[in-house]
Enzyme design. Sequence first.
Site, PDB file in Angstrom:
ATOM      1  N   ASP A  34       0.838  -1.203   0.000  1.00  0.00           N
ATOM      2  CA  ASP A  34       0.000   0.000   0.000  1.00  0.00           C
ATOM      3  C   ASP A  34       0.873   1.252   0.000  1.00  0.00           C
ATOM      4  O   ASP A  34       1.840   1.359   0.764  1.00  0.00           O
ATOM      5  CB  ASP A  34      -0.888   0.015   1.251  1.00  0.00           C
ATOM      6  CG  ASP A  34      -2.054  -0.943   1.127  1.00  0.00           C
ATOM      7  OD1 ASP A  34      -2.123  -1.666   0.113  1.00  0.00           O
ATOM      8  OD2 ASP A  34      -2.890  -0.987   2.041  1.00  0.00           O
TER       9      ASP A  34
ATOM     10  N   CYS B  17      -7.015   0.120  -2.383  1.00  0.00           N
ATOM     11  CA  CYS B  17      -6.406  -1.200  -2.208  1.00  0.00           C
ATOM     12  C   CYS B  17      -7.295  -2.359  -2.650  1.00  0.00           C
ATOM     13  O   CYS B  17      -6.866  -3.216  -3.439  1.00  0.00           O
ATOM     14  CB  CYS B  17      -5.980  -1.387  -0.757  1.00  0.00           C
ATOM     15  SG  CYS B  17      -7.275  -1.083   0.450  1.00  0.00           S
TER      16      CYS B  17
ATOM     17  N   HIS C 241      -7.920  -8.389   2.467  1.00  0.00           N
ATOM     18  CA  HIS C 241      -8.884  -7.288   2.367  1.00  0.00           C
ATOM     19  C   HIS C 241      -9.789  -7.430   1.148  1.00  0.00           C
ATOM     20  O   HIS C 241     -10.142  -6.438   0.498  1.00  0.00           O
ATOM     21  CB  HIS C 241      -8.160  -5.942   2.346  1.00  0.00           C
ATOM     22  CG  HIS C 241      -9.019  -4.801   2.840  1.00  0.00           C
ATOM     23  ND1 HIS C 241      -8.645  -3.481   2.724  1.00  0.00           N
ATOM     24  CD2 HIS C 241     -10.246  -4.796   3.456  1.00  0.00           C
ATOM     25  CE1 HIS C 241      -9.587  -2.701   3.221  1.00  0.00           C
ATOM     26  NE2 HIS C 241     -10.572  -3.473   3.679  1.00  0.00           N
TER      27      HIS C 241
END
Length: 213
Positions: A56, A96, A164
Site C-alpha cells: 500500500d 487497495c 482485504h
Amino acid sequence: MDYKSHTMYPALSTSLKNTKYYLLLSLLMLGSSCEQMPTPPEIIGSQPNIILIVADDLGGRDLSCYGSSFIETPHLDELAASGMLCTQGYAAAPLCSPTRASIQSGLHPARLGMTEHIRGHPQPRPWMQVIPTRSLQGLDSTHHTLPQLFGAEGYRTGHIGKWHLGSGPCMPEAHGYEMNFAGNYAGLPRTFHYPFFDPGVLEELKAYSKQGD
C-alpha cells in the site's frame, strides 16, 4: 462473451507446463514494461519460483533498485537483481481492495463491481461532494484467479499478508490458495504483535503463531 471468463491472462496456463515449484503470492508489483536482469546460471532452463509483491502507498521510485537514494531496501534489491524490473506500472484503481481484486482476477474493478475499498456501506457524510457507489464486499469465488491457473499447472500456492477482499467464501482458500497466513477480511490487524486481533476474531491466524511473535 461472459465478462467473468474474459481475463487479461488468457495464455497464462499454456506457458506453465510441467511446473513443480512453489508459488508465493503475497504482494504484487505490476508493470507494462519490464527490464530483464541477468539470470543466474542455476535457474536457466528451470521453472522459477514466483513472488508477486504489492505494498500500500508504495511510490514507483521508492525502492533503492528503482533509484531511491533515501530509502534502503537491500532484500528487495537482491530479489530484483535476479529477476526483472517493471518500469511502467499502473494500478487498476487508486484504492487497495479493487486493485487487489483486479490483480487476482485479471478483471477491471468496474467489471467486478468493486470500486471502493471494503469497509461496509457507511452513510454519506455532510461534507462529501461525491457519494461513493455501493461496492461488493468480497471477491466472488466464481471468478477464475491467478492461483487457480498456477495450481492447475503444478505450482504450490500460498498467500501471506494483507487480503482485504472479503471473508468466508471470499477468503484466499476459496480462490485457489493452498496456504493462507494472515489474510483476512480486514485491511490491517489491530496490532502486529500476537494475537494480532481481539481474542476469537481470527483463530486461523493464531494457529500459525504463538505468544511473543
